[in-house]
Design a protein around this motif. Structure first.
Motif, short mmCIF file in Angstrom:
data_model
loop_
_atom_site.label_atom_id
_atom_site.label_comp_id
_atom_site.label_asym_id
_atom_site.label_seq_id
_atom_site.Cartn_x
_atom_site.Cartn_y
_atom_site.Cartn_z
N HIS A 18 59.35 12.29 49.92
CA HIS A 18 60.47 11.24 49.17
C HIS A 18 61.65 12.24 48.53
N VAL A 19 60.91 13.42 47.69
CA VAL A 19 61.75 14.26 47.23
C VAL A 19 62.62 15.02 48.10
N LEU A 20 62.00 15.56 49.18
CA LEU A 20 62.58 16.33 50.16
C LEU A 20 63.86 15.44 51.07
N PHE A 21 63.52 14.20 51.11
CA PHE A 21 64.49 13.36 51.88
C PHE A 21 65.66 13.28 51.17
N ALA A 22 65.59 13.22 49.63
CA ALA A 22 66.66 12.96 48.95
C ALA A 22 67.29 14.08 48.64
N MET A 23 66.53 15.50 48.89
CA MET A 23 67.48 16.59 48.91
C MET A 23 67.86 16.93 49.98
N PHE A 24 67.46 16.62 51.20
CA PHE A 24 68.21 16.91 52.37
C PHE A 24 69.52 15.86 52.32
N ASP A 25 69.20 14.63 51.81
CA ASP A 25 70.40 13.57 51.99
C ASP A 25 71.42 14.18 50.90
N ARG A 26 71.04 14.77 49.85
CA ARG A 26 72.13 15.15 48.97
C ARG A 26 72.99 16.57 49.64
N LEU A 27 72.20 17.41 50.17
CA LEU A 27 72.62 18.49 50.95
C LEU A 27 73.63 18.19 51.88
N ALA A 28 73.28 17.23 52.74
CA ALA A 28 74.37 16.80 53.75
C ALA A 28 75.49 16.13 53.25
N PHE A 29 75.36 15.16 52.19
CA PHE A 29 76.42 14.64 51.68
C PHE A 29 77.30 15.74 51.12
N VAL A 30 76.80 16.78 50.34
CA VAL A 30 77.70 17.85 49.64
C VAL A 30 78.34 18.88 50.83
N SER A 31 77.67 18.95 51.89
CA SER A 31 78.44 19.88 52.70
C SER A 31 79.17 19.04 53.43
N LEU A 32 79.21 17.89 53.93
CA LEU A 32 80.18 17.15 54.55
C LEU A 32 81.40 16.96 53.59
N LEU B 167 47.38 11.15 49.44
CA LEU B 167 48.57 10.72 50.13
C LEU B 167 49.88 10.22 49.44
N ASN B 168 49.33 9.75 48.49
CA ASN B 168 50.58 9.14 47.47
C ASN B 168 51.14 10.25 46.95
N SER B 169 50.56 11.45 46.73
CA SER B 169 51.28 12.62 46.23
C SER B 169 52.22 13.30 47.33
N ILE B 170 51.58 13.32 48.39
CA ILE B 170 52.49 13.90 49.68
C ILE B 170 53.63 12.91 49.95
N TYR B 171 53.43 11.73 49.86
CA TYR B 171 54.59 10.86 50.00
C TYR B 171 55.62 10.98 48.97
N HIS B 172 55.28 11.15 47.76
CA HIS B 172 56.26 11.41 46.73
C HIS B 172 56.99 12.76 47.01
N GLU B 173 56.16 13.77 47.28
CA GLU B 173 56.85 15.06 47.57
C GLU B 173 57.93 15.01 48.81
#
Length: 167
Positions: free
Chosen positions: A84-98, A76-82
């Motif tokens: 978290h990485v995906l959330f950061a990637m989505f956040d960065r994608l949204a920011f760059v797009s905007l 579960l900790n491994s999945i949570y880490h992955e």
């Protein structure tokens, strides 16, 4: 005291004795009756229906469960880490797009909203097929028109949801 009952003594730490007294009180029974029931329940669990008592069966089961919980916790900790990485990637994608997308003029917002909604629904459908999920939140493809019109406006005539706010 019952006529055929025998007294048995054991030694407990102050904390253990207090714990058992509180548990007996919470169950509204005497300490003696509570401890008797605990022992009988333990024996029933540890014998697994056999006549011969197996006092260590419960301990072994607890150890196996502990190891299993530890392994699953690591997964579960491994999945949570992955995640978290995906959330950061989505956040960065949204920011760059905007940052890089030009603002849409007011007269083109309705057509941009229509085209964006169509593209968004196509994207969601492709993701649904790719992941083969049956999640109802992913399957819902269009928001009812009356819900869009009922949303609060943010002062410039545009609704406050993410589609309108992006336009």
């Amino acid at each position: 005291m019952r006529n055929n009952a025998r007294e048995v003594s054991c030694y407990l730490s102050i904390e253990e004795a207090a714990h058992f007294r509180e548990a007996a009180s919470a169950n509204k029974i005497s300490l003696s009756r509570y401890l008797r029931q605990c022992l009988l329940d333990y024996e029933r669990l540890s014998t697994n229906g056999n006549r011969e008592p197996n006092g260590f069966a419960l301990v072994e089961m607890e150890q196996r469960l502990g190891r299993s919980i530890e392994v699953q916790g690591k997964r579960l900790n491994s999945i949570y880490h992955e995640l978290h990485v995906l959330f950061a990637m989505f956040d960065r994608l949204a920011f760059v797009s905007l940052v890089h997308l030009p603002e849409i003029p007011a007269e083109l917002r309705e057509s941009a909203l229509t085209a964006g909604t169509r593209l968004y629904n196509n994207w969601r459908h492709a993701v649904m097929e790719l992941t083969e999920t049956d999640s109802p939140t992913v399957q819902q493809t269009e928001e009812p028109a009356d819900r869009r019109n009922d949303q609060q406006e943010n002062g410039d005539g545009i609704g406050s949801d993410s589609i309108h706010a992006a336009g």
